[in-house]
Write a protein that holds these residues in place. Structure first.
Motif, PDB file in Angstrom:
ATOM      1  N   GLU A   1       1.985   7.849   4.454  1.00  0.00           N
ATOM      2  CA  GLU A   1       0.919   6.860   4.358  1.00  0.00           C
ATOM      3  C   GLU A   1       1.084   5.985   3.112  1.00  0.00           C
ATOM      4  OE1 GLU A   1      -3.131   8.383   5.250  1.00  0.00           O
ATOM      5  OE2 GLU A   1      -2.087  10.287   5.518  1.00  0.00           O
ATOM      6  N   ALA A   2       1.486   6.616   2.015  1.00  0.00           N
ATOM      7  CA  ALA A   2       1.676   5.847   0.782  1.00  0.00           C
ATOM      8  C   ALA A   2       2.805   4.838   0.943  1.00  0.00           C
ATOM      9  CB  ALA A   2       1.970   6.785  -0.382  1.00  0.00           C
ATOM     10  N   ALA A   3       3.923   5.265   1.564  1.00  0.00           N
ATOM     11  CA  ALA A   3       5.049   4.350   1.763  1.00  0.00           C
ATOM     12  C   ALA A   3       4.646   3.179   2.661  1.00  0.00           C
ATOM     13  CB  ALA A   3       6.230   5.111   2.370  1.00  0.00           C
ATOM     14  N   ALA A   4       3.874   3.471   3.702  1.00  0.00           N
ATOM     15  CA  ALA A   4       3.434   2.394   4.587  1.00  0.00           C
ATOM     16  C   ALA A   4       2.525   1.417   3.854  1.00  0.00           C
ATOM     17  CB  ALA A   4       2.716   2.991   5.801  1.00  0.00           C
ATOM     18  N   ALA A   5       1.632   1.951   3.004  1.00  0.00           N
ATOM     19  CA  ALA A   5       0.732   1.072   2.248  1.00  0.00           C
ATOM     20  C   ALA A   5       1.507   0.217   1.257  1.00  0.00           C
ATOM     21  CB  ALA A   5      -0.312   1.919   1.520  1.00  0.00           C
ATOM     22  N   PHE A   6       2.471   0.822   0.558  1.00  0.00           N
ATOM     23  CA  PHE A   6       3.295   0.049  -0.380  1.00  0.00           C
ATOM     24  C   PHE A   6       4.129  -0.991   0.362  1.00  0.00           C
ATOM     25  CE2 PHE A   6       2.985   3.662  -3.561  1.00  0.00           C
ATOM     26  CZ  PHE A   6       2.343   2.920  -4.523  1.00  0.00           C
ATOM     27  N   ARG A   7       4.686  -0.625   1.522  1.00  0.00           N
ATOM     28  CA  ARG A   7       5.502  -1.559   2.293  1.00  0.00           C
ATOM     29  C   ARG A   7       4.655  -2.749   2.759  1.00  0.00           C
ATOM     30  NH1 ARG A   7      10.283  -3.296   2.618  1.00  0.00           N
ATOM     31  NH2 ARG A   7      11.117  -1.155   2.645  1.00  0.00           N
ATOM     32  N   ALA A   8       3.434  -2.487   3.227  1.00  0.00           N
ATOM     33  CA  ALA A   8       2.553  -3.585   3.661  1.00  0.00           C
ATOM     34  C   ALA A   8       2.220  -4.507   2.485  1.00  0.00           C
ATOM     35  CB  ALA A   8       1.282  -3.009   4.276  1.00  0.00           C
ATOM     36  N   LEU A   9       1.983  -3.904   1.318  1.00  0.00           N
ATOM     37  CA  LEU A   9       1.694  -4.717   0.126  1.00  0.00           C
ATOM     38  C   LEU A   9       2.903  -5.560  -0.248  1.00  0.00           C
ATOM     39  CD1 LEU A   9       0.055  -5.554  -2.347  1.00  0.00           C
ATOM     40  CD2 LEU A   9       0.757  -3.425  -3.464  1.00  0.00           C
ATOM     41  N   LEU A  10       4.098  -4.977  -0.188  1.00  0.00           N
ATOM     42  CA  LEU A  10       5.320  -5.706  -0.543  1.00  0.00           C
ATOM     43  C   LEU A  10       5.537  -6.881   0.404  1.00  0.00           C
ATOM     44  CD1 LEU A  10       7.788  -5.727  -2.433  1.00  0.00           C
ATOM     45  CD2 LEU A  10       8.972  -4.313  -0.741  1.00  0.00           C
ATOM     46  N   ASP A  11       5.267  -6.682   1.674  1.00  0.00           N
ATOM     47  CA  ASP A  11       5.458  -7.758   2.652  1.00  0.00           C
ATOM     48  C   ASP A  11       4.496  -8.921   2.408  1.00  0.00           C
ATOM     49  OD1 ASP A  11       7.420  -6.278   3.829  1.00  0.00           O
ATOM     50  OD2 ASP A  11       6.144  -5.460   5.423  1.00  0.00           O
ATOM     51  N   ASP A  12       3.309  -8.624   1.838  1.00  0.00           N
ATOM     52  CA  ASP A  12       2.309  -9.677   1.618  1.00  0.00           C
ATOM     53  C   ASP A  12       2.451 -10.373   0.271  1.00  0.00           C
ATOM     54  OD1 ASP A  12       1.234  -9.116   4.075  1.00  0.00           O
ATOM     55  OD2 ASP A  12      -0.398  -7.852   3.300  1.00  0.00           O
ATOM     56  N   LEU A  13       3.218  -9.816  -0.631  1.00  0.00           N
ATOM     57  CA  LEU A  13       3.333 -10.406  -1.959  1.00  0.00           C
ATOM     58  C   LEU A  13       4.264 -11.615  -1.943  1.00  0.00           C
ATOM     59  CD1 LEU A  13       3.674  -7.196  -4.193  1.00  0.00           C
ATOM     60  CD2 LEU A  13       1.726  -8.763  -4.117  1.00  0.00           C
ATOM     61  N   PRO A  14       3.905 -12.691  -2.633  1.00  0.00           N
ATOM     62  CA  PRO A  14       4.825 -13.843  -2.722  1.00  0.00           C
ATOM     63  C   PRO A  14       6.070 -13.489  -3.537  1.00  0.00           C
ATOM     64  CG  PRO A  14       2.927 -14.142  -4.166  1.00  0.00           C
ATOM     65  CD  PRO A  14       2.643 -12.915  -3.355  1.00  0.00           C
TER      66      PRO A  14
ATOM     67  N   SER B   1       5.784 -12.953  -7.383  1.00  0.00           N
ATOM     68  CA  SER B   1       4.726 -12.071  -7.888  1.00  0.00           C
ATOM     69  C   SER B   1       5.294 -11.034  -8.855  1.00  0.00           C
ATOM     70  CB  SER B   1       4.039 -11.346  -6.723  1.00  0.00           C
ATOM     71  OG  SER B   1       3.152 -10.359  -7.217  1.00  0.00           O
ATOM     72  N   PRO B   2       4.626 -10.815  -9.993  1.00  0.00           N
ATOM     73  CA  PRO B   2       5.101  -9.784 -10.933  1.00  0.00           C
ATOM     74  C   PRO B   2       4.937  -8.371 -10.379  1.00  0.00           C
ATOM     75  CG  PRO B   2       2.962 -10.668 -11.629  1.00  0.00           C
ATOM     76  CD  PRO B   2       3.423 -11.507 -10.479  1.00  0.00           C
ATOM     77  N   TRP B   3       4.185  -8.220  -9.282  1.00  0.00           N
ATOM     78  CA  TRP B   3       4.011  -6.895  -8.681  1.00  0.00           C
ATOM     79  C   TRP B   3       5.236  -6.461  -7.877  1.00  0.00           C
ATOM     80  CZ3 TRP B   3      -0.028  -3.568  -9.358  1.00  0.00           C
ATOM     81  CH2 TRP B   3      -1.186  -4.081  -9.960  1.00  0.00           C
ATOM     82  N   ARG B   4       6.051  -7.390  -7.441  1.00  0.00           N
ATOM     83  CA  ARG B   4       7.110  -7.065  -6.475  1.00  0.00           C
ATOM     84  C   ARG B   4       8.086  -5.990  -6.978  1.00  0.00           C
ATOM     85  NH1 ARG B   4       7.602  -9.816  -1.808  1.00  0.00           N
ATOM     86  NH2 ARG B   4       9.704  -8.999  -1.593  1.00  0.00           N
ATOM     87  N   PRO B   5       8.627  -6.081  -8.207  1.00  0.00           N
ATOM     88  CA  PRO B   5       9.589  -5.042  -8.633  1.00  0.00           C
ATOM     89  C   PRO B   5       8.985  -3.637  -8.629  1.00  0.00           C
ATOM     90  CG  PRO B   5       9.690  -6.955 -10.095  1.00  0.00           C
ATOM     91  CD  PRO B   5       8.494  -7.147  -9.231  1.00  0.00           C
ATOM     92  N   THR B   6       7.742  -3.519  -9.108  1.00  0.00           N
ATOM     93  CA  THR B   6       7.111  -2.196  -9.163  1.00  0.00           C
ATOM     94  C   THR B   6       6.848  -1.651  -7.773  1.00  0.00           C
ATOM     95  OG1 THR B   6       6.054  -2.781 -11.260  1.00  0.00           O
ATOM     96  CG2 THR B   6       5.139  -0.915 -10.069  1.00  0.00           C
ATOM     97  N   VAL B   7       6.340  -2.504  -6.885  1.00  0.00           N
ATOM     98  CA  VAL B   7       6.038  -2.055  -5.525  1.00  0.00           C
ATOM     99  C   VAL B   7       7.329  -1.716  -4.776  1.00  0.00           C
ATOM    100  CG1 VAL B   7       4.969  -2.707  -3.332  1.00  0.00           C
ATOM    101  CG2 VAL B   7       3.901  -3.379  -5.485  1.00  0.00           C
ATOM    102  N   ALA B   8       8.361  -2.544  -4.954  1.00  0.00           N
ATOM    103  CA  ALA B   8       9.643  -2.270  -4.284  1.00  0.00           C
ATOM    104  C   ALA B   8      10.225  -0.938  -4.737  1.00  0.00           C
ATOM    105  CB  ALA B   8      10.624  -3.407  -4.562  1.00  0.00           C
ATOM    106  N   GLU B   9      10.105  -0.645  -6.023  1.00  0.00           N
ATOM    107  CA  GLU B   9      10.597   0.639  -6.533  1.00  0.00           C
ATOM    108  C   GLU B   9       9.823   1.807  -5.927  1.00  0.00           C
ATOM    109  OE1 GLU B   9      11.249   2.927 -10.829  1.00  0.00           O
ATOM    110  OE2 GLU B   9      10.561   0.840 -10.754  1.00  0.00           O
ATOM    111  N   ALA B  10       8.509   1.645  -5.791  1.00  0.00           N
ATOM    112  CA  ALA B  10       7.691   2.707  -5.191  1.00  0.00           C
ATOM    113  C   ALA B  10       8.088   2.929  -3.731  1.00  0.00           C
ATOM    114  CB  ALA B  10       6.213   2.341  -5.295  1.00  0.00           C
ATOM    115  N   VAL B  11       8.312   1.838  -2.985  1.00  0.00           N
ATOM    116  CA  VAL B  11       8.727   1.960  -1.584  1.00  0.00           C
ATOM    117  C   VAL B  11      10.065   2.682  -1.484  1.00  0.00           C
ATOM    118  CG1 VAL B  11       9.466   0.660   0.442  1.00  0.00           C
ATOM    119  CG2 VAL B  11       7.432  -0.051  -0.812  1.00  0.00           C
ATOM    120  N   SER B  12      11.008   2.288  -2.320  1.00  0.00           N
ATOM    121  CA  SER B  12      12.335   2.899  -2.298  1.00  0.00           C
ATOM    122  C   SER B  12      12.264   4.385  -2.617  1.00  0.00           C
ATOM    123  CB  SER B  12      13.246   2.188  -3.302  1.00  0.00           C
ATOM    124  OG  SER B  12      14.505   2.816  -3.366  1.00  0.00           O
ATOM    125  N   ASP B  13      11.453   4.725  -3.603  1.00  0.00           N
ATOM    126  CA  ASP B  13      11.343   6.125  -3.997  1.00  0.00           C
ATOM    127  C   ASP B  13      10.726   6.966  -2.882  1.00  0.00           C
ATOM    128  OD1 ASP B  13      11.353   8.323  -5.974  1.00  0.00           O
ATOM    129  OD2 ASP B  13       9.187   8.142  -5.829  1.00  0.00           O
TER     130      ASP B  13
END
Length: 379
Positions: A248-261, A264-276
């Motif tokens: 569920e966490a990976a899906a939530a992070f992936r959805a957030l990553l897809d919506d970020l421009p 966005s400064p959030w992208r590197p952190t969210v991408a790392e969380a998805v990868s992990d």
């Protein structure tokens, strides 16, 4: 003048523990020698009693008496003689005591001289009340906190005041006070995404970094108020990951990553969380994976599929709250004609998802379409 009198008195008090041992050394030696002589005489009396009982021989008693006698003679020598005969490097002579006393007194004297030259002894006292009456722009952050606390003590229903002081508490490490302030602000002025996020972060910091159920509730309320808020979405996903709900966490992070421009400064952190998280999940085979395995030898295909299914099964044992994963596992065992394993996976999946849940109903429906016997019902 009162300042210098107080400074001199305090300095004297500070130096006394160092000066008194130097001044009273001879008296201490005399007291010690008298005590030693008394102890040696008691030893002689005890020795005589042992000899009378026959506990030691006369030869041993004579040798012991001679040794104790030598110690008594040495302890009975006048203190002045001991000081004169004391070897160099042991203890303090009169000159040594004078030098040590001068060194102790030199430190405060030098300090007074330096302070008189470059300090400000004439500067008037600045009590806290006087400092708080200054222009707020001239206050330190701690003085500002005291001002705000005094205001809130007098006006506890000032929601705006609680909202202002909450992030300050957070910044100076008073996390529980920050949580209380955010809670008061929400109670008095209403819930907003920013206030709920602040409350959740304060509760998390107060618990040493653990996302508690109360903190997760605050993040979820923030997300309900602003579904597109990236911080609320990130923190809610982080709470899911903290609870071990990796899928569920990976899906939530992936959805957030897809919506970020893109910027966005959030992208590197969210991408790392998805990868992990996705790297830890070992998702297991899909139907396409099983069909693609037909391009290799039967032995290699069996080994590959077996490893993938075993990895999926192991992951679901650790993190069973994954409806899609259970469907994959049942389908994989059915494709491999492992009916018993498919039925066992169905039973475990229904138990993990909740027998009356919608996810369990979908899992039963899939199993029925694959011809898997519903052994989970016979418990």
């Amino acid at each position: 003048m009162p300042f210098w009198i107080a400074a001199a008195f305090l300095t004297l008090l500070a130096c006394l523990p160092l000066l008194l041992p130097l001044a009273r050394r001879n008296a201490a030696l005399a007291d010690d020698s008298g005590f030693d002589v008394a102890v040696y005489r008691d030893q002689l009396a005890e020795l005589d009693r042992d000899a009378a009982r026959g506990a030691i021989s006369e030869t041993e008693a004579a040798e012991a008496r001679a040794e104790i006698g030598r110690r008594i003679l040495k302890a009975s020598v006048p203190v002045e003689t001991q000081a004169a005969e004391e070897p160099r490097g042991q203890g303090f002579s009169r000159v040594g005591r004078l030098v040590a006393s001068a060194a102790v007194l030199a430190v405060p004297l030098a300090s007074w001289g330096i302070y008189a030259a470059i300090g400000s002894p004439g500067l008037p006292a600045q009590p806290l009340s006087a400092r708080l009456d200054k222009n707020p722009a001239e206050n330190t952050i701690f003085e500002l906190v005291v001002r705000a606390e005094r205001h809130l003590d007098a006006n506890p229903e000032d929601g705006r005041g609680w909202e202002v002081i909450a992030p300050i508490y957070q910044r100076i490490g008073r996390y529980q006070d920050a949580a209380t302030a955010y809670d008061n602000a929400i109670r008095l002025t209403g819930s907003t995404a920013a206030r709920e996020i602040g409350l959740g972060e304060a509760l998390t910091a107060a618990s040493g970094g653990a996302i508690t159920a109360e903190a997760r509730g605050a993040f979820e309320r923030a997300l309900a108020l602003e579904p597109r808020n990236p911080k609320a979405r990130f923190l809610t996903a982080a709470a899911l990951a903290h609870e071990g709900r990796s899928a569920e966490a990976a899906a939530a992070f992936r959805a957030l990553l897809d919506d970020l421009p893109e910027g966005s400064p959030w992208r590197p952190t969210v991408a790392e969380a998805v990868s992990d998280l996705e790297g830890r999940q070992a998702p297991g085979p899909t139907a396409a994976d099983v069909e693609a395995a037909g391009l290799i030898s039967d032995k290699e295909r069996a080994e590959m599929i077996g490893e993938m299914v075993a990895g999926l099964d192991e992951r679901l044992r650790r993190n069973p709250d994954d409806p899609e994963g259970w469907q994959r596992l049942v389908r994989s065992y059915a494709v491999l004609n492992r009916a018993d394993d498919a039925a066992d996976a169905l039973k475990r999946g229904v138990a993990a998802l909740g027998a009356q849940s919608e996810a369990a109903a979908e899992l039963r429906q899939l199993a029925a379409s694959l011809g898997v016997n519903g052994k989970e019902q016979a418990q």
